[in-house]
Design a protein around this motif. Structure first.
Motif, PDB file in Angstrom:
ATOM      1  N   ILE A 181      -1.292  20.434  -2.944  1.00 44.63           N
ATOM      2  CA  ILE A 181      -1.999  19.964  -1.747  1.00 44.63           C
ATOM      3  C   ILE A 181      -2.336  18.477  -1.865  1.00 44.63           C
ATOM      4  CG2 ILE A 181      -4.153  20.173  -0.438  1.00 44.63           C
ATOM      5  CD1 ILE A 181      -4.061  23.196  -1.069  1.00 44.63           C
ATOM      6  N   THR A 182      -2.759  18.049  -3.057  1.00 47.60           N
ATOM      7  CA  THR A 182      -3.070  16.632  -3.279  1.00 47.60           C
ATOM      8  C   THR A 182      -1.824  15.779  -3.072  1.00 47.60           C
ATOM      9  OG1 THR A 182      -4.797  17.243  -4.880  1.00 47.60           O
ATOM     10  CG2 THR A 182      -4.000  14.964  -4.929  1.00 47.60           C
ATOM     11  N   PHE A 183      -0.702  16.258  -3.600  1.00 48.42           N
ATOM     12  CA  PHE A 183       0.561  15.551  -3.394  1.00 48.42           C
ATOM     13  C   PHE A 183       0.891  15.460  -1.908  1.00 48.42           C
ATOM     14  CE2 PHE A 183       5.050  16.072  -2.379  1.00 48.42           C
ATOM     15  CZ  PHE A 183       5.610  14.968  -2.982  1.00 48.42           C
ATOM     16  N   ALA A 184       0.781  16.585  -1.189  1.00 49.88           N
ATOM     17  CA  ALA A 184       1.135  16.615   0.229  1.00 49.88           C
ATOM     18  C   ALA A 184       0.247  15.667   1.033  1.00 49.88           C
ATOM     19  CB  ALA A 184       1.027  18.042   0.768  1.00 49.88           C
ATOM     20  N   TYR A 185      -1.042  15.629   0.697  1.00 48.56           N
ATOM     21  CA  TYR A 185      -1.947  14.749   1.435  1.00 48.56           C
ATOM     22  C   TYR A 185      -1.652  13.281   1.134  1.00 48.56           C
ATOM     23  CZ  TYR A 185      -6.204  12.845   3.488  1.00 48.56           C
ATOM     24  OH  TYR A 185      -7.084  12.123   4.258  1.00 48.56           O
ATOM     25  N   THR A 186      -1.315  12.978  -0.135  1.00 49.90           N
ATOM     26  CA  THR A 186      -0.946  11.603  -0.490  1.00 49.90           C
ATOM     27  C   THR A 186       0.289  11.171   0.291  1.00 49.90           C
ATOM     28  OG1 THR A 186      -1.794  11.982  -2.734  1.00 49.90           O
ATOM     29  CG2 THR A 186      -0.416  10.047  -2.407  1.00 49.90           C
ATOM     30  N   LEU A 187       1.266  12.054   0.368  1.00 46.38           N
ATOM     31  CA  LEU A 187       2.476  11.761   1.129  1.00 46.38           C
ATOM     32  C   LEU A 187       2.153  11.575   2.608  1.00 46.38           C
ATOM     33  CD1 LEU A 187       5.540  11.478   1.311  1.00 46.38           C
ATOM     34  CD2 LEU A 187       5.700  13.982   1.454  1.00 46.38           C
ATOM     35  N   TRP A 188       1.255  12.396   3.135  1.00 48.23           N
ATOM     36  CA  TRP A 188       0.867  12.302   4.541  1.00 48.23           C
ATOM     37  C   TRP A 188       0.229  10.937   4.843  1.00 48.23           C
ATOM     38  CZ3 TRP A 188       1.511  16.095   8.356  1.00 48.23           C
ATOM     39  CH2 TRP A 188       0.888  15.848   9.583  1.00 48.23           C
ATOM     40  N   VAL A 189      -0.645  10.485   3.949  1.00 49.57           N
ATOM     41  CA  VAL A 189      -1.289   9.176   4.134  1.00 49.57           C
ATOM     42  C   VAL A 189      -0.237   8.062   4.104  1.00 49.57           C
ATOM     43  CG1 VAL A 189      -2.964   7.537   3.187  1.00 49.57           C
ATOM     44  CG2 VAL A 189      -3.472   9.988   3.163  1.00 49.57           C
ATOM     45  N   ALA A 190       0.724   8.185   3.185  1.00 48.04           N
ATOM     46  CA  ALA A 190       1.800   7.185   3.126  1.00 48.04           C
ATOM     47  C   ALA A 190       2.624   7.206   4.409  1.00 48.04           C
ATOM     48  CB  ALA A 190       2.691   7.453   1.913  1.00 48.04           C
ATOM     49  N   LEU A 191       2.909   8.397   4.921  1.00 47.77           N
ATOM     50  CA  LEU A 191       3.696   8.519   6.154  1.00 47.77           C
ATOM     51  C   LEU A 191       2.957   7.916   7.349  1.00 47.77           C
ATOM     52  CD1 LEU A 191       5.130  12.129   5.698  1.00 47.77           C
ATOM     53  CD2 LEU A 191       6.435   9.990   5.631  1.00 47.77           C
ATOM     54  N   VAL A 235       0.843  -1.205   0.000  1.00 48.83           N
ATOM     55  CA  VAL A 235       0.000   0.000   0.000  1.00 48.83           C
ATOM     56  C   VAL A 235       0.873   1.248   0.000  1.00 48.83           C
ATOM     57  CG1 VAL A 235      -1.799   1.269   1.233  1.00 48.83           C
ATOM     58  CG2 VAL A 235      -1.831  -1.241   1.205  1.00 48.83           C
ATOM     59  N   ILE A 236       1.959   1.212   0.770  1.00 54.06           N
ATOM     60  CA  ILE A 236       2.876   2.358   0.824  1.00 54.06           C
ATOM     61  C   ILE A 236       3.529   2.586  -0.536  1.00 54.06           C
ATOM     62  CG2 ILE A 236       5.063   3.161   1.818  1.00 54.06           C
ATOM     63  CD1 ILE A 236       4.212   1.644   4.398  1.00 54.06           C
ATOM     64  N   ILE A 237       3.956   1.500  -1.171  1.00 50.56           N
ATOM     65  CA  ILE A 237       4.557   1.626  -2.513  1.00 50.56           C
ATOM     66  C   ILE A 237       3.544   2.239  -3.480  1.00 50.56           C
ATOM     67  CG2 ILE A 237       5.414   0.311  -4.493  1.00 50.56           C
ATOM     68  CD1 ILE A 237       6.656  -1.653  -2.458  1.00 50.56           C
ATOM     69  N   TRP A 238       2.301   1.807  -3.384  1.00 48.87           N
ATOM     70  CA  TRP A 238       1.231   2.367  -4.229  1.00 48.87           C
ATOM     71  C   TRP A 238       1.092   3.875  -4.010  1.00 48.87           C
ATOM     72  CZ3 TRP A 238      -4.057   2.944  -1.876  1.00 48.87           C
ATOM     73  CH2 TRP A 238      -4.951   3.561  -2.756  1.00 48.87           C
ATOM     74  N   LEU A 239       1.011   4.292  -2.761  1.00 50.61           N
ATOM     75  CA  LEU A 239       0.827   5.712  -2.454  1.00 50.61           C
ATOM     76  C   LEU A 239       2.040   6.539  -2.878  1.00 50.61           C
ATOM     77  CD1 LEU A 239      -0.836   5.358   1.052  1.00 50.61           C
ATOM     78  CD2 LEU A 239      -1.937   6.231  -1.032  1.00 50.61           C
ATOM     79  N   LEU A 240       3.235   6.017  -2.646  1.00 50.49           N
ATOM     80  CA  LEU A 240       4.437   6.758  -3.049  1.00 50.49           C
ATOM     81  C   LEU A 240       4.574   6.813  -4.569  1.00 50.49           C
ATOM     82  CD1 LEU A 240       7.058   5.568  -0.386  1.00 50.49           C
ATOM     83  CD2 LEU A 240       5.747   7.700  -0.450  1.00 50.49           C
ATOM     84  N   SER A 241       4.096   5.774  -5.249  1.00 50.19           N
ATOM     85  CA  SER A 241       4.066   5.819  -6.723  1.00 50.19           C
ATOM     86  C   SER A 241       3.138   6.931  -7.193  1.00 50.19           C
ATOM     87  CB  SER A 241       3.600   4.475  -7.286  1.00 50.19           C
ATOM     88  OG  SER A 241       4.475   3.438  -6.930  1.00 50.19           O
TER      89      SER A 241
END
Length: 341
Positions: free
Chosen positions: A167-177, A8-14
């Motif tokens: 903002i979308t990028f930052a939130y995606t990164l936040w979910v991955a973190l 899931v993390i790989i998916w989000l970071l992709s």
């Protein structure tokens, strides 16, 4: 990081990488004045560019009906080969958007079916999907503003489209973190978290004004630093382009550039304040690395902004300046996350 969360993390970071790529291509699209080359939007039929000479000519003839060609490019000996160049960048920008949609939606359904997502992550992913769809709408909303009377897009809509992508990028990164660091941080430092939040707000305001500068081509004037033209800190043109001070600061080229170049000091000061304040606390390694990276990135970004202005926004410098804003936001998101959770 829990082993079951790895895929899931790989998916989000992709997804983060693709969002980064899309903003980079969007920057090239803007800097090459390619954004109005595709005059309509279809989910399927314009997935690929024209494949025959006849279809290329038909697309070019359609482009000729709109203000950018009729008011600008008709006077520039603009030929089919020129049109193919600007078409490519807008098509490529939209194509990456389609890929992002698939990359987010299809694995989400798969992970949902395999029960690899807990309830909080499912809710966050649904928000991400909604943000992605809204971003696509904002892209077309922006393009539409340049296909009516004005041969350029609204700088307000351009900035909204750009900022929401960040903002979308930052939130995606936040979910991955959240998945990378599932355990609650026992070293949560509330005073530093508050400072980091204010620094993030300052950075987002600066990104918004970066969009204004790009949309108005405001980087092509007052190409001096640290003062504006005529050796003035606030050039007189800041106050005379529009009918009111507020309009000058959000619609005037000089006013918008003045805010962007001056507010950069605020962003630097906020991050330096966070850095020096953090010396009073015992930080974890990730917290310290995040804050130190922020300081390095903000100074690099500041210097890039200066040189981009001095050299009147060459394509390479303008693009690198936008890319560095992405890195700076990434570092800010990471640092805030490590100070918060």
């Amino acid at each position: 990081m829990k082993k079951e969360n790895k895929s899931v993390i790989i998916w989000l970071l992709s997804g983060c990488v693709l969002l980064f790529l899309m903003v980079v291509v969007g920057g090239i699209t803007r800097l090459t004045n390619s954004g109005l080359s595709m005059t309509d939007w279809h989910l399927v039929t314009d997935t690929f560019p024209p494949l025959t000479d006849a279809k290329w000519q038909a697309a070019f003839d359609e482009y000729k009906k709109f203000p950018e060609y009729q008011k600008i490019n008709i006077h520039n000996d603009f030929q089919l080969a020129d049109y193919k160049f600007i078409y490519f960048w807008e098509w490529f920008h939209r194509f990456i958007g389609r890929i992002i949609g698939l990359v987010f939606f299809v694995p989400f359904v798969y992970f949902l079916a395999k029960k690899k997502l807990d309830t909080p992550t499912i809710k966050k992913c649904i928000v991400l999907l909604a943000m992605g769809g809204f971003q696509g709408f904002l892209g077309w909303f922006m393009v539409r503003s340049g296909l009516i009377d004005n041969p350029d897009v609204s700088h307000f809509r351009l900035s909204l489209h750009l900022t929401f992508a960040f903002i979308t990028f930052a939130y995606t990164l936040w979910v991955a973190l959240d998945l990378i660091y599932p355990e609650r941080n026992i070293n949560k430092i509330l005073p530093l978290r508050t400072i980091a939040r204010y620094a993030l707000v300052a950075l987002l305001i600066q990104i918004i004004y970066g969009g204004f500068v790009a949309g108005l081509n405001a980087g092509l004037i007052h190409n001096h630093w640290p003062l504006m033209s005529d050796g003035e800190f606030i050039h007189e043109s800041v106050f005379i382009e529009q009918s009111s001070l507020v309009k000058n600061l959000i619609e005037g080229k000089s006013g918008v550039q003045f805010v962007h170049r001056t507010f950069a000091y605020v962003v630097v000061a906020a991050i330096l304040f966070l850095f020096f304040k953090s010396k009073k606390y015992t930080l974890t390694r990730t917290q310290s690395n995040g804050i130190n990276t922020l300081v390095v990135f903000v100074f690099i970004q500041f210097l890039l902004g200066v040189f981009t202005l001095l050299y009147s926004v060459p394509l390479a410098l303008g693009l690198i300046h936008q890319i560095m804003a992405f890195f700076l936001l990434s570092a800010m998101t990471f640092t805030l996350h490590r100070l918060s959770k």
